[in-house]
Design a protein around this motif. Structure first.
Motif, short mmCIF file in Angstrom:
data_model
loop_
_atom_site.label_atom_id
_atom_site.label_comp_id
_atom_site.label_asym_id
_atom_site.label_seq_id
_atom_site.Cartn_x
_atom_site.Cartn_y
_atom_site.Cartn_z
N GLY A 1 -8.24 -1.21 10.16
CA GLY A 1 -7.14 -1.75 9.42
C GLY A 1 -7.30 -3.25 9.13
N THR B 1 -5.86 6.00 13.24
CA THR B 1 -4.51 5.74 13.41
C THR B 1 -4.13 5.14 14.58
OG1 THR B 1 -4.23 7.82 13.45
CG2 THR B 1 -3.66 6.92 11.41
N GLU C 1 -3.43 -0.20 10.81
CA GLU C 1 -3.89 1.22 10.26
C GLU C 1 -3.17 1.92 9.55
OE1 GLU C 1 -5.21 0.23 13.26
OE2 GLU C 1 -7.25 -0.18 12.58
N ASN D 1 -1.67 0.47 6.44
CA ASN D 1 -2.45 0.65 5.15
C ASN D 1 -2.18 2.08 4.63
OD1 ASN D 1 -4.72 0.08 3.62
ND2 ASN D 1 -5.88 1.27 4.98
#
Ligand code: TYM
Length: 332
Positions: A191, A224, A241, A244
């Motif tokens: 991320g 994630t 993450e 995003n």
């Protein structure tokens, strides 16, 4: 009518970052503006390219842009090398821009890496050619992703410096148009890194040619964190993450992060990712199909580029003539 210019490199796969950060806005800006969209093959050769791959990629990007909604009758779609004025004005700008300005460009530092002595002179002068791309048409509005902001600031400096040096008000100051919830789409694996064509891992990006299965698998595997989704975008500040994926969802659904989070407040990533994959496929699959159909007719693609180049040349010619006059070149 405001004149819009933007460019994209024909170097391999177009990805979701290109689409959400740039191409989608190119399509929208066709309303009420005169638009030129350029496949920048001269920029591509600042790093080594296989000639056949470069031609194939130029046609592929052209097909993708048409499939995404660029109207080739209303807008001018062409590849850069067909309009010699870009390279010509870039030379004049090489003589306006200062070494100190180029030394500050972060993209050169990233792309040249540690082996700077071995980078091409073209890679170093890259932003001057970008300024020429825009200003050879005296375009004012340039829709791009966040990563191009520094280059566009340089284009403003070059325009200003040219005007000042020659005592004219000839080149306009370029306005970057950086809008939407996905101006900087990040890698699905990290991320903190930009989604990019050059990332070694194909799992880092969603390509515009990926199948629905590939899209679903990449999103499922996207990195994630263990927490469920929050209800408020402020809670994503330290979760790059998660932020995003939420921004991608917001952009694909034409909404914003707050609306997405209010719909998914407390949801686990497994459910969110499933919905995101469905949404991404809904948007990308029709474009991929249309792109394949267009690519089957190479003659059509080449005719579009030829026609676009002819129209672009007609716009650039009087501007270049005026530049020659301002600079003092004799036009015998
Ligand atoms: P290029 O080919 O790297 O990218 C094309 C466009 O896609 C945007 N973009 C992204 N947006 C959001 N998230 C991402 N991860 C992401 N990756 C790419 C870029 O910002 C860009 O808008 N130097 C330019 C091409 C160029 C140009 C120009 C642009 C040449 N001349 C004149 C504007 C005006 C480039 O390499 O883009």
């Amino acid at each position: 009518m405001p004149r819009v210019f933007s460019g994209i490199q024909p170097t391999g796969n177009l990805h979701l970052g290109n689409y959400l950060g740039a191409i989608r806005n190119w399509v929208l800006m066709q309303q009420g503006n005169e638009c030129l969209y350029c496949i920048v093959d001269l920029h591509a050769i600042t790093v080594r390219q296989e000639p056949q791959a470069l031609s194939a990629s130029t046609r592929e990007v052209t097909a993708c842009l048409i499939a995404a909604g660029i109207d080739t009758r209303a807008s001018i779609l062409f590849n850069q090398s067909q309009v010699a004025g870009h390279a010509e004005l870039a030379w004049i700008f090489n003589c306006v821009a200062r070494l100190g300005w180029l030394n500050r460009m972060t993209q050169f530092k990233e792309k040249a890496g540690k082996d700077r002595e071995n980078a091409s002179v073209g890679l170093y002068a890259y932003p001057n050619l970008m300024a020429a791309d825009i200003l050879v048409y005296r375009a004012t509005h340039v829709p791009v992703g966040e990563d191009q902001k520094q280059h566009l600031e340089l284009a403003r400096d070059i325009a200003q410096s040219f005007n000042h040096q020659y005592g004219v008000e000839f080149f306009p100051l370029v306005e970057p148009v950086i809008t939407g919830p996905a101006t900087r789409v990040m890698s699905l694996r990290d991320g903190t890194a930009k989604m990019s064509k050059s990332d070694a891992s194909d799992y880092s990006r969603i390509n515009m040619t990926d199948s629905p299965d590939a899209i679903a698998q990449k999103i499922r595997k996207a990195r994630t964190d263990p927490h469920p989704l929050p209800g408020d975008p402020a809670a994503l500040a330290e979760r790059p993450e998660a932020a995003n994926l939420v921004n991608i969802y917001a952009a694909l659904s034409n909404s914003d992060a707050a609306a997405v989070l209010s719909a998914f407040d407390g949801a686990p990533f497994s459910r969110f990712k499933e919905k995101l994959a469905e949404l991404a496929t809904q948007v990308i699959a029709p474009m991929t199909g249309e792109m394949r159909r267009l690519l089957a007719d190479q003659g059509y693609i080449d005719a579009v580029l030829r026609d676009g180049a002819g129209r672009a040349r007609s716009l650039a010619e009087p501007i270049l003539r005026e530049v020659h006059r301002i600079v003092g070149f004799v036009q015998g």
